[in-house]
Write an enzyme that holds these catalytic residues in place. Sequence first.
Site, PDB file in Angstrom:
ATOM      1  N   THR A  21       0.846  -1.189   0.000  1.00 19.31           N
ATOM      2  CA  THR A  21       0.000   0.000   0.000  1.00 19.31           C
ATOM      3  C   THR A  21       0.883   1.241   0.000  1.00 19.31           C
ATOM      4  OG1 THR A  21      -1.963   0.991   1.019  1.00 19.31           O
ATOM      5  CG2 THR A  21      -0.296   0.125   2.518  1.00 19.31           C
ATOM      6  N   ASN A  22       0.332   2.395   0.317  1.00 17.65           N
ATOM      7  CA  ASN A  22       1.130   3.633   0.337  1.00 17.65           C
ATOM      8  C   ASN A  22       0.639   4.531   1.474  1.00 17.65           C
ATOM      9  OD1 ASN A  22      -1.043   5.439  -0.683  1.00 17.65           O
ATOM     10  ND2 ASN A  22      -0.897   4.046  -2.422  1.00 17.65           N
ATOM     11  N   ARG A  23       1.210   5.712   1.585  1.00 12.41           N
ATOM     12  CA  ARG A  23       1.004   6.545   2.774  1.00 12.41           C
ATOM     13  C   ARG A  23      -0.253   7.400   2.742  1.00 12.41           C
ATOM     14  NH1 ARG A  23       6.016  10.076   3.895  1.00 12.41           N
ATOM     15  NH2 ARG A  23       4.601  10.857   5.479  1.00 12.41           N
ATOM     16  N   SER A  24      -1.064   7.285   1.716  1.00  7.31           N
ATOM     17  CA  SER A  24      -2.242   8.158   1.652  1.00  7.31           C
ATOM     18  C   SER A  24      -3.188   7.899   2.826  1.00  7.31           C
ATOM     19  CB  SER A  24      -2.985   7.897   0.344  1.00  7.31           C
ATOM     20  OG  SER A  24      -4.217   8.564   0.370  1.00  7.31           O
ATOM     21  N   ALA A  88      -5.028   7.381  -3.976  1.00  8.57           N
ATOM     22  CA  ALA A  88      -3.637   7.017  -4.256  1.00  8.57           C
ATOM     23  C   ALA A  88      -3.636   5.541  -4.653  1.00  8.57           C
ATOM     24  CB  ALA A  88      -2.771   7.260  -3.028  1.00  8.57           C
TER      25      ALA A  88
END
Length: 213
Positions: A21-24, A88
Amino acid sequence: MKILVTAGSTREPLDPVRYLTNRSSGKMGYALANAGAQLGHHVTLVSGPTNLDIPINVDYVPVQTAQEMFEAVSVHIAGTDAAIFSAAVADYRPASFAENKIKKSEDRVTLELIRNADILGSARAEFSYEGVLVGFAAETENLEENARGKLQRKDCDLVVANDVSRAGIGFDSDHNEVLLVYPDRTDALPVETKDHLAHLIVQAVQELRIRKG
Ligand code: CTP
């Protein structure tokens, strides 16, 4: 207006207990959904997982992966006047999903990834979308130039660009500082709360809708 908003990050599973996943945080997208509803619009929020409360007075469509978000958008974008893509979305997913938890083995392993479909980039050509199309650009360099490239490649009416390398704004923050990049001009907005920015962005979308006729 009927407005579709995508928000949050996506989760791309590797096995039953792991994902990429990512930091959004999803804060900007949820603020947009709230602002749209407060300004009297009918909002459908297609959202990846977040820790945020589901906004009231919006149709909420939860998804996990980029592929699920693609399918949800392909259904819910029909008939909307504007679509705002703030999610994101993971650009890649693991090439395979292990049904059972992957056990550790060698000291070094290689993960094979494959490209996810570009949902925003599919709006015009694949979904035949003619409404107001708004993308987001999270950049660490050449902010305006990269955002303008996205605006043109994805045939958007507006790209909201922010510099994610700057501390105190953007990811997980309640504040942001953005450029509104249009085909014919760029407006720089000062640092604002995401709630206030969301109202300004929805107002910009209202104006684009009027101009499109
Ligand atoms: N987006 C999307 N589906 C994807 C990837 C991105 O809908 N699979 C949307 C995001 O919601 C955002 C915009 O596209 O509105 C951001 O695009 P980005 O992935 O940063 O753009 P690219 O042109 O793919 O550029 P980059 O080379 O920076 O990845």
